[in-house]
Design a protein around this motif. Structure first.
Motif, short mmCIF file in Angstrom:
data_model
loop_
_atom_site.label_atom_id
_atom_site.label_comp_id
_atom_site.label_asym_id
_atom_site.label_seq_id
_atom_site.Cartn_x
_atom_site.Cartn_y
_atom_site.Cartn_z
N ASN A 97 0.83 -1.21 0.00
CA ASN A 97 0.00 0.00 0.00
C ASN A 97 0.86 1.26 0.00
OD1 ASN A 97 -2.10 -1.80 0.21
ND2 ASN A 97 -2.46 -1.45 2.39
N ARG A 98 1.91 1.25 0.80
CA ARG A 98 2.79 2.41 0.87
C ARG A 98 3.58 2.56 -0.43
NH1 ARG A 98 5.91 2.09 6.53
NH2 ARG A 98 6.56 4.21 5.94
N ILE A 99 4.01 1.44 -1.01
CA ILE A 99 4.74 1.49 -2.28
C ILE A 99 3.85 2.07 -3.38
CG2 ILE A 99 5.66 0.02 -4.13
CD1 ILE A 99 6.76 -1.81 -1.89
N ALA A 100 2.57 1.63 -3.41
CA ALA A 100 1.66 2.09 -4.45
C ALA A 100 1.43 3.60 -4.36
CB ALA A 100 0.33 1.35 -4.34
N ALA A 101 1.45 4.15 -3.17
CA ALA A 101 1.24 5.59 -2.99
C ALA A 101 2.52 6.38 -3.23
CB ALA A 101 0.70 5.88 -1.59
N ASP B 61 1.67 7.11 -6.89
CA ASP B 61 0.21 7.22 -7.02
C ASP B 61 -0.27 6.73 -8.38
OD1 ASP B 61 -2.41 7.93 -6.23
OD2 ASP B 61 -2.21 9.89 -7.19
N ASN B 62 0.05 5.49 -8.70
CA ASN B 62 -0.32 4.93 -10.00
C ASN B 62 -1.05 3.61 -9.76
OD1 ASN B 62 0.10 3.40 -12.66
ND2 ASN B 62 0.84 5.45 -13.16
N PRO B 63 -2.14 3.34 -10.49
CA PRO B 63 -2.90 2.09 -10.26
C PRO B 63 -2.18 0.84 -10.78
CG PRO B 63 -3.85 3.33 -12.08
CD PRO B 63 -2.81 4.22 -11.47
N PHE B 64 -1.08 1.02 -11.51
CA PHE B 64 -0.30 -0.11 -12.02
C PHE B 64 1.12 -0.07 -11.46
CE2 PHE B 64 -3.66 0.52 -15.06
CZ PHE B 64 -3.99 -0.76 -15.50
N LEU B 65 1.70 -1.23 -11.24
CA LEU B 65 3.11 -1.33 -10.91
C LEU B 65 3.87 -1.52 -12.21
CD1 LEU B 65 2.99 -3.66 -7.77
CD2 LEU B 65 2.95 -1.16 -7.87
N GLU B 66 4.90 -0.72 -12.42
CA GLU B 66 5.62 -0.75 -13.69
C GLU B 66 6.20 -2.14 -13.98
OE1 GLU B 66 7.86 2.92 -15.18
OE2 GLU B 66 8.02 3.07 -12.99
N PRO C 125 -12.15 4.35 -4.63
CA PRO C 125 -12.64 4.91 -5.90
C PRO C 125 -12.62 6.43 -5.94
CG PRO C 125 -14.04 3.10 -5.19
CD PRO C 125 -13.08 3.37 -4.06
N SER C 126 -12.68 7.08 -4.77
CA SER C 126 -12.65 8.53 -4.71
C SER C 126 -11.27 9.10 -5.02
CB SER C 126 -13.07 9.00 -3.31
OG SER C 126 -12.15 8.50 -2.33
N GLY C 127 -10.24 8.22 -5.07
CA GLY C 127 -8.87 8.69 -5.28
C GLY C 127 -8.15 9.00 -3.99
N HIS C 128 -8.78 8.72 -2.86
CA HIS C 128 -8.18 8.96 -1.55
C HIS C 128 -7.67 7.67 -0.95
CE1 HIS C 128 -11.39 12.40 -1.21
NE2 HIS C 128 -10.44 12.68 -2.10
N TYR C 129 -6.59 7.79 -0.16
CA TYR C 129 -6.06 6.65 0.56
C TYR C 129 -6.53 6.73 2.02
CZ TYR C 129 -2.73 6.06 -3.32
OH TYR C 129 -2.16 5.87 -4.55
N PRO C 130 -7.38 5.81 2.48
CA PRO C 130 -7.79 5.83 3.89
C PRO C 130 -6.59 5.53 4.79
CG PRO C 130 -9.28 4.49 2.55
CD PRO C 130 -8.08 4.78 1.71
N VAL C 131 -6.59 6.16 5.96
CA VAL C 131 -5.52 5.96 6.94
C VAL C 131 -6.16 5.57 8.27
CG1 VAL C 131 -3.53 7.01 8.09
CG2 VAL C 131 -4.14 7.72 5.77
N ALA D 67 -4.56 12.33 -0.08
CA ALA D 67 -4.79 12.31 -1.52
C ALA D 67 -3.74 13.14 -2.22
CB ALA D 67 -6.19 12.83 -1.86
N ARG D 68 -3.48 12.77 -3.46
CA ARG D 68 -2.51 13.52 -4.27
C ARG D 68 -3.25 14.44 -5.23
NH1 ARG D 68 1.38 11.63 -9.08
NH2 ARG D 68 3.14 13.03 -8.76
N ARG D 69 -2.83 15.68 -5.26
CA ARG D 69 -3.41 16.67 -6.18
C ARG D 69 -2.26 17.26 -6.99
NH1 ARG D 69 -7.41 19.83 -1.91
NH2 ARG D 69 -8.81 18.06 -1.49
N THR D 70 -2.26 16.94 -8.26
CA THR D 70 -1.14 17.28 -9.13
C THR D 70 0.12 16.63 -8.56
OG1 THR D 70 -2.27 19.37 -9.53
CG2 THR D 70 -0.08 19.15 -10.45
N ARG D 71 1.06 17.40 -8.04
CA ARG D 71 2.29 16.82 -7.49
C ARG D 71 2.31 16.78 -5.97
NH1 ARG D 71 7.36 19.09 -11.17
NH2 ARG D 71 6.63 18.26 -13.17
#
Length: 313
Positions: free
Chosen positions: A7-11, A36-41, A112-118, A129-133
């Motif tokens: 989870n931390r890596i994905a964010a 903050d990408n839905p795919f791992l490269e 789905p909202s684009g937010h990471y619950p903590v 959440a990430r907004r732009t950078r």
């Protein structure tokens, strides 16, 4: 089942390098991820780990690594598919590399909202959440996003600091400012007028900011108000969108030139640290502070008067 490291890596991403995830059965995988990408490269599965026969894995470019290493390398795999594979192996091992510092919160998969619950333990405390950078954080029950922060780790750490850990909800303005003042060794005194529904925090000149009885001067008090309601004075609620902190300076020499109480600076509601620093400056030398604050107050009044006069010219 724990996938906290994934989870931390994905964010946060992996800064263009592979990082290892040990599985509960001691097998391991290596992943390369963007922020903050839905795919791992890239996802490398060591020997003993077999990718599921699903579309998420079948449609990827697969490279069988030759030589002693073996294993398979997959490109652009959905983070959710990797999470499901980790769970098939019993989740993540408790022993992981120390490339991510130990924290006292849990970051959950992106919603789905684009937010990471903590959460902290089992208690939800908010979202990041990430907004732009930049990254931002908001506590449970809060209406004002804090930020910007450089990354998800910094945003989540701020969230832990801004939430009342007894309730899991956003802390009141009183607790926010008291915590910020404590960083300067100051302890504010809470006061208010129940019949008017007002509340504020006052700092006196004593050691640690102790406030003497009978409202003796000098002092500084601060309160929240919504910009649309200039009559509001409150510290017993959470910071909201459109709030500002108002400071008022009480002078210790009312017989000298100037008022014995006047408005100090105002600050955005989210900038509690700046309010505390301003009050700490006053506490170090109230008399010198008074002279500068009076100068600023007069300049504000002159500017307001000049603007009003210009409307009639």
């Amino acid at each position: 089942m724990s996938t906290t490291r994934l989870n931390r890596i994905a964010a946060a991403g992996t800064a263009r390098r592979f990082v290892r995830i040990r599985l509960a059965d001691s097998l391991q995988m290596f992943v390369l991820a963007r922020v903050d990408n839905p795919f791992l490269e890239e996802v490398y599965l060591s020997p003993g780990i077999t990718a599921p026969d699903t579309e998420d894995w079948e449609d990827q470019d697969t490279i069988e690594l030759a030589g002693e290493t073996g294993g398979h390398l997959y490109l652009d795999v959905p983070t959710g598919a990797v999470r499901a594979l980790i769970e098939e192996h019993g989740g993540e091992h408790t022993d992981q590399d120390e490339d991510f510092p130990s924290v006292d919160y849990q970051l959950h998969p992106i919603a789905p909202s684009g937010h990471y619950p903590v959460t902290r333990g089992t208690q939800p405390i908010g979202r990041i959440a990430r907004r732009t950078r930049d990254w931002h954080a908001i506590g449970t029950g809060g209406t004002q996003w804090a930020g910007p922060f450089n990354g998800p780790e910094q945003a989540a750490a701020c969230l832990v600091a801004m939430v009342d850990l007894d309730t899991g909800r956003a802390r009141s303005g009183e607790k926010e400012l008291a915590a910020a003042l404590a960083e300067h060794g100051l302890a504010p005194h809470r006061d208010g007028a129940a019949m008017y529904g007002t509340s504020w925090l006052t700092v006196g000149p004593g050691a640690g900011g102790d406030f003497p009885p009978m409202d003796e001067k000098p002092y500084v008090y601060a309160y929240l108000r919504n910009c649309a309601d200039e009559g509001e004075m409150a510290v017993d609620r959470a910071v909201r969108a459109g709030d500002e902190w108002v400071t008022v300076v009480g002078c210790d020499s009312p017989d000298e030139d100037g008022p014995d109480e006047f408005d100090g600076r105002t600050f955005p509601g989210t900038d509690t640290a700046a309010v505390a620093a301003y009050i700490a400056d006053w506490h170090r030398d109230p008399r010198a502070f008074r002279a500068q604050a009076l100068k600023e107050a007069r300049a504000r009044r002159s500017a307001a008067l000049g603007e009003a006069c210009s409307r009639f010219i």
